[in-house]
Design an enzyme around this catalytic site. Structure first.
Site, PDB file in Angstrom:
ATOM      1  N   LEU A  25     -25.513 -28.598 -63.971  1.00 36.53           N
ATOM      2  CA  LEU A  25     -26.120 -27.260 -63.988  1.00 36.53           C
ATOM      3  C   LEU A  25     -25.426 -26.344 -62.995  1.00 36.53           C
ATOM      4  O   LEU A  25     -25.616 -26.477 -61.782  1.00 36.53           O
ATOM      5  CB  LEU A  25     -27.614 -27.375 -63.641  1.00 36.53           C
ATOM      6  CG  LEU A  25     -28.453 -28.130 -64.685  1.00 36.53           C
ATOM      7  CD1 LEU A  25     -29.738 -28.676 -64.076  1.00 36.53           C
ATOM      8  CD2 LEU A  25     -28.762 -27.243 -65.884  1.00 36.53           C
ATOM      9  N   THR A  26     -24.628 -25.440 -63.513  1.00 36.83           N
ATOM     10  CA  THR A  26     -23.991 -24.418 -62.682  1.00 36.83           C
ATOM     11  C   THR A  26     -25.062 -23.519 -62.094  1.00 36.83           C
ATOM     12  O   THR A  26     -25.896 -22.991 -62.822  1.00 36.83           O
ATOM     13  CB  THR A  26     -23.022 -23.592 -63.553  1.00 36.83           C
ATOM     14  OG1 THR A  26     -21.933 -24.445 -63.913  1.00 36.83           O
ATOM     15  CG2 THR A  26     -22.504 -22.366 -62.815  1.00 36.83           C
ATOM     16  N   TYR A 180     -14.871 -24.844 -72.950  1.00 38.34           N
ATOM     17  CA  TYR A 180     -13.944 -24.696 -71.819  1.00 38.34           C
ATOM     18  C   TYR A 180     -12.584 -25.313 -72.160  1.00 38.34           C
ATOM     19  O   TYR A 180     -12.319 -25.657 -73.307  1.00 38.34           O
ATOM     20  CB  TYR A 180     -14.584 -25.281 -70.548  1.00 38.34           C
ATOM     21  CG  TYR A 180     -15.810 -24.496 -70.142  1.00 38.34           C
ATOM     22  CD1 TYR A 180     -15.711 -23.146 -69.808  1.00 38.34           C
ATOM     23  CD2 TYR A 180     -17.079 -25.082 -70.137  1.00 38.34           C
ATOM     24  CE1 TYR A 180     -16.838 -22.397 -69.472  1.00 38.34           C
ATOM     25  CE2 TYR A 180     -18.206 -24.341 -69.797  1.00 38.34           C
ATOM     26  CZ  TYR A 180     -18.077 -22.995 -69.460  1.00 38.34           C
ATOM     27  OH  TYR A 180     -19.188 -22.254 -69.133  1.00 38.34           O
ATOM     28  N   ARG A 227     -18.194 -35.526 -71.085  1.00 36.97           N
ATOM     29  CA  ARG A 227     -19.226 -34.739 -71.772  1.00 36.97           C
ATOM     30  C   ARG A 227     -18.614 -33.949 -72.931  1.00 36.97           C
ATOM     31  O   ARG A 227     -17.607 -33.273 -72.758  1.00 36.97           O
ATOM     32  CB  ARG A 227     -19.899 -33.776 -70.803  1.00 36.97           C
ATOM     33  CG  ARG A 227     -21.154 -33.153 -71.380  1.00 36.97           C
ATOM     34  CD  ARG A 227     -21.983 -32.438 -70.333  1.00 36.97           C
ATOM     35  NE  ARG A 227     -23.403 -32.605 -70.636  1.00 36.97           N
ATOM     36  CZ  ARG A 227     -24.295 -31.621 -70.566  1.00 36.97           C
ATOM     37  NH1 ARG A 227     -23.934 -30.416 -70.171  1.00 36.97           N
ATOM     38  NH2 ARG A 227     -25.559 -31.840 -70.860  1.00 36.97           N
ATOM     39  N   ARG A 267     -28.531 -28.853 -81.456  1.00 35.04           N
ATOM     40  CA  ARG A 267     -29.706 -27.984 -81.671  1.00 35.04           C
ATOM     41  C   ARG A 267     -29.994 -27.050 -80.498  1.00 35.04           C
ATOM     42  O   ARG A 267     -30.671 -26.059 -80.656  1.00 35.04           O
ATOM     43  CB  ARG A 267     -30.930 -28.841 -81.967  1.00 35.04           C
ATOM     44  CG  ARG A 267     -31.227 -29.801 -80.839  1.00 35.04           C
ATOM     45  CD  ARG A 267     -32.195 -30.872 -81.241  1.00 35.04           C
ATOM     46  NE  ARG A 267     -32.384 -31.760 -80.093  1.00 35.04           N
ATOM     47  CZ  ARG A 267     -33.371 -32.597 -79.973  1.00 35.04           C
ATOM     48  NH1 ARG A 267     -34.264 -32.688 -80.914  1.00 35.04           N
ATOM     49  NH2 ARG A 267     -33.459 -33.355 -78.914  1.00 35.04           N
ATOM     50  N   GLY A 320     -31.838 -30.697 -68.429  1.00 36.77           N
ATOM     51  CA  GLY A 320     -31.267 -29.591 -67.676  1.00 36.77           C
ATOM     52  C   GLY A 320     -32.348 -28.727 -67.057  1.00 36.77           C
ATOM     53  O   GLY A 320     -32.702 -28.856 -65.887  1.00 36.77           O
ATOM     54  N   ARG A 321     -32.904 -27.834 -67.892  1.00 33.84           N
ATOM     55  CA  ARG A 321     -33.841 -26.849 -67.357  1.00 33.84           C
ATOM     56  C   ARG A 321     -35.061 -27.491 -66.729  1.00 33.84           C
ATOM     57  O   ARG A 321     -35.588 -26.975 -65.728  1.00 33.84           O
ATOM     58  CB  ARG A 321     -34.231 -25.877 -68.471  1.00 33.84           C
ATOM     59  CG  ARG A 321     -33.060 -24.965 -68.848  1.00 33.84           C
ATOM     60  CD  ARG A 321     -33.224 -24.317 -70.182  1.00 33.84           C
ATOM     61  NE  ARG A 321     -33.167 -25.309 -71.256  1.00 33.84           N
ATOM     62  CZ  ARG A 321     -33.299 -25.037 -72.542  1.00 33.84           C
ATOM     63  NH1 ARG A 321     -33.508 -23.793 -72.914  1.00 33.84           N
ATOM     64  NH2 ARG A 321     -33.230 -25.993 -73.441  1.00 33.84           N
TER      65      ARG A 321
HETATM   66  C1  FNR Z   1     -26.149 -25.438 -68.054  1.00 32.20           C
HETATM   67  N1  FNR Z   1     -25.387 -26.379 -68.771  1.00 32.20           N
HETATM   68  C2  FNR Z   1     -24.213 -26.853 -68.239  1.00 32.20           C
HETATM   69  N2  FNR Z   1     -23.486 -27.807 -68.908  1.00 32.20           N
HETATM   70  C3  FNR Z   1     -22.399 -28.353 -68.354  1.00 32.20           C
HETATM   71  O1  FNR Z   1     -21.802 -29.242 -68.965  1.00 32.20           O
HETATM   72  N3  FNR Z   1     -21.977 -27.957 -67.108  1.00 32.20           N
HETATM   73  C4  FNR Z   1     -22.618 -26.994 -66.394  1.00 32.20           C
HETATM   74  O2  FNR Z   1     -22.219 -26.666 -65.257  1.00 32.20           O
HETATM   75  C5  FNR Z   1     -23.759 -26.383 -66.985  1.00 32.20           C
HETATM   76  N4  FNR Z   1     -24.428 -25.390 -66.357  1.00 32.20           N
HETATM   77  C6  FNR Z   1     -25.629 -24.938 -66.825  1.00 32.20           C
HETATM   78  C7  FNR Z   1     -26.388 -24.025 -66.075  1.00 32.20           C
HETATM   79  C8  FNR Z   1     -27.639 -23.632 -66.502  1.00 32.20           C
HETATM   80  C9  FNR Z   1     -28.442 -22.694 -65.651  1.00 32.20           C
HETATM   81  C10 FNR Z   1     -28.158 -24.137 -67.733  1.00 32.20           C
HETATM   82  C11 FNR Z   1     -29.545 -23.759 -68.211  1.00 32.20           C
HETATM   83  C12 FNR Z   1     -27.403 -25.015 -68.487  1.00 32.20           C
HETATM   84  C13 FNR Z   1     -25.977 -27.039 -69.948  1.00 32.20           C
HETATM   85  C14 FNR Z   1     -26.950 -28.132 -69.494  1.00 32.20           C
HETATM   86  O3  FNR Z   1     -26.260 -29.194 -68.857  1.00 32.20           O
HETATM   87  C15 FNR Z   1     -27.738 -28.727 -70.686  1.00 32.20           C
HETATM   88  O4  FNR Z   1     -26.849 -29.291 -71.616  1.00 32.20           O
HETATM   89  C16 FNR Z   1     -28.590 -27.663 -71.355  1.00 32.20           C
HETATM   90  O5  FNR Z   1     -29.392 -26.977 -70.398  1.00 32.20           O
HETATM   91  C17 FNR Z   1     -29.516 -28.235 -72.420  1.00 32.20           C
HETATM   92  O6  FNR Z   1     -30.389 -29.184 -71.852  1.00 32.20           O
HETATM   93  P1  FNR Z   1     -31.945 -28.815 -71.564  1.00 32.20           P
HETATM   94  O7  FNR Z   1     -31.976 -27.705 -70.567  1.00 32.20           O
HETATM   95  O8  FNR Z   1     -32.520 -28.402 -72.889  1.00 32.20           O
HETATM   96  O9  FNR Z   1     -32.538 -30.100 -71.050  1.00 32.20           O
END
Ligand code: FNR
Length: 369
Positions: A25-26, A180, A227, A267, A320-321
Site C-alpha cells: 500500500l503506497t 508499471y 505480484r 474484479r 489492502g484497504r
Molecule cells: C494500493 N495497491 C497497491 N498495489 C501494489 O501492488 N503496490 C502498491 O504500492 C499499492 N498501493 C496502494 C495504495 C492504496 C492506498 C490502495 C487502496 C491500493 C493495491 C492494493 O495492494 C490491493 O491490491 C487493492 O487495494 C485491492 O485490495 P483490497 O483493498 O480490496 O483488499
C-alpha cells in the site's frame, strides 16, 4: 470452527503465524528524497500481526519514481532508515517483504532525476493523471528504453533486492502488476518493441524473468515473491490476450522454488474501480499452473477469504484497504468483530492522520468508555 485464514503456513524458509497478508500500500509518508520515516516504522509495527506484510511499493532507483514521497532502496541512508521498520515488525513476531517498484511510463519529468522523460518499453504514453509536487497533471510521454539500457535496469532490481536484505526485510516481491514497468513490457498495448523484448508473449515476458533472476541471485528464490494483475487497466494498460499472457507467466514462474505468486483478482482495482466486463476469478485459472504458495488479493473480506481458502484456490489472502483502517485485522477476523471504515481522503496525505491513528479494537472500546 477456527478460521482457515488464521492457521499457520510455511512460506519459503518461514513459518507464518496466519494466512493474512497485508497488501502492498503506497501511502506517500517517506521524504521527498525517498527516505523512510519513523512514522512508517510505527505503521508497520501496528500491523505486524499479519502473517506477512508486503511493504508499500519501494523504488529500485530514482528513475522508477511516479508518485511523490515514496521510499526507495538504492542508498545506504535508505537502508539505515528502513531498519527501524523491519526491526519493529520482527519484534512483534511478524514478517515483512519489500515490494520492488519501477513505474516506467506512469510518471512525469517533475518526478524524474534531472527532469528527464520517464522510460518505458515503447514510447506510448500512459492515459490518466499523476500527482507531481506542483499538482495533478497528465502522465508524460515516455521514451523507449534502448536495448543497451535494459541490463542496467535489471541490475537496479538486483541491487535493490540486496539492499532490502541489508535493511532486514525477510524477502522481496517483484512488482509486476498495475501497469508499471514490468507490466508495460508484458502487455502488447504498451510494448511494440521489435527486439527480443517485444512481439510474442515469450519475448514480452523476458524482462520480467530477467528481473526475477536478479532478485533470486540477490536473495535466494525462497525469499522472492511476485505480484501480477491480469486485466488491470491502470494507466490505460491492455493486452490483446491477457489470459494467454498470464498463463504463460504463471507456468514460467513454476519450478524456480519461489516464495509465492501474488495475484490481484480482476474484479477490484486500486481506488475501488471495477471492470464491468470481467467477472472471472484469476485464482482458479492461474493457481493450478504455479507450484508454490498462491496469494489472492482484491476485494476480500472475512467470508470471501475463508471461501477461497476452502475451495483450495489460494493459500493466503491479502487485504489492502481493510488493513489500512484495522491494524489488528487478524484479531477482528478471529472474533468476527466489526471493522473500522477506511478514509480515502488520507490515503496519500502526509502525517499520522489516517495512517497511524486508526484504533485497534481494544483502543476503540477504551475510547468509547
Ligand atoms: C494500493 N495497491 C497497491 N498495489 C501494489 O501492488 N503496490 C502498491 O504500492 C499499492 N498501493 C496502494 C495504495 C492504496 C492506498 C490502495 C487502496 C491500493 C493495491 C492494493 O495492494 C490491493 O491490491 C487493492 O487495494 C485491492 O485490495 P483490497 O483493498 O480490496 O483488499
Amino acid at each position: 470452527m477456527p478460521l482457515r485464514l488464521l492457521s499457520p503456513v510455511e512460506l519459503g524458509p518461514y513459518t507464518l503465524a496466519n494466512r493474512t497478508v497485508m497488501a502492498p500500500l503506497t501511502r506517500s509518508r517517506a521524504t521527498s528524497e525517498g527516505i523512510p520515516t519513523a512514522l512508517i516504522a510505527e505503521h508497520y509495527r501496528q500491523r505486524a500481526s499479519a502473517g506477512l506484510i508486503v511493504s508499500e511499493a519501494t523504488l529500485i532507483a530514482p528513475q522508477g519514481r511516479g508518485t511523490p514521497d515514496t521510499p526507495g532502496l538504492w542508498s545506504d541512508e535508505q537502508v539505515r532508515a528502513w531498519r527501524p521498520a523491519t526491526e519493529a515488525v520482527h519484534a512483534e513476531g511478524g514478517r515483512i517483504f519489500a515490494q520492488l517498484w519501477h513505474v516506467g511510463r506512469q510518471s512525469h519529468p517533475e518526478l524524474q532525476p534531472a527532469g528527464e522523460d520517464p522510460v518505458a518499453p515503447s514510447a506510448i504514453q500512459a492515459t490518466g493523471q499523476v500527482r507531481t509536487p506542483s499538482g495533478v497533471t497528465d502522465f508524460a510521454p515516455p521514451r523507449a528504453l534502448a536495448a543497451e539500457e535494459i541490463p542496467g535496469v535489471i541490475a537496479d532490481y538486483g541491487r535493490a533486492a540486496a539492499r532490502a536484505m541489508e535493511a532486514g526485510f525477510d524477502g522481496v516481491e517483484l512488482h509486476a502488476a498495475n501497469g508499471y514497468l514490468i507490466d508495460q513490457f508484458l502487455q502488447d498495448g504498451a510494448n511494440t518493441r521489435q527486439d527480443g523484448y517485444g512481439g510474442p508473449i515469450e519475448n514480452r515476458a523476458r524482462f520480467l524473468f530477467e528481473a526475477l533472476e536478479a532478485l533470486i541471485a540477490a536473495c535466494g528464490a525462497d525469499r522472492v515473491g511476485i505480484r501480477l494483475s491480469p486485466h488491470n487497466v491502470h494507466g490505460g494498460i491492455f493486452d490483446s490476450d491477457p489470459w494467454a499472457l498470464h498463463e504463460h507467466v504463471a507456468r514460467g514462474l513454476s519450478g524456480r522454488g519461489l516464495a509465492y505468486m501474488h495475484v490481484i483478482e480482476p474484479r477490484t482495482l486500486p481506488g475501488g474501480r471495477h471492470r464491468e466486463d470481467e467477472a472471472a476469478n484469476a485464482a482458479p485459472r492461474l493457481r493450478p499452473l504455479f507450484d508454490g504458495i498462491y496469494i489472492a488479493a482484491g476485494g476480500f473480506g472475512r467470508e470471501g477469504a475463508e471461501e477461497i481458502l476452502a475451495q483450495g484456490h489460494a493459500d493466503m489472502v491479502a487485504f489492502g484497504r481493510s488493513f489500512i483502517a484495522n491494524p489488528d485485522l487478524p484479531r477482528r477476523f478471529a472474533e468476527d468483530l466489526p471493522l473500522n471504515p477506511y478514509d480515502r481522503k488520507t490515503f496519500y496525505t502526509p502525517g499520522p492522520v489516517g495512517y497511524t491513528d486508526y484504533p485497534t479494537w481494544d483502543e476503540a472500546q477504551a475510547a468509547a468508555g
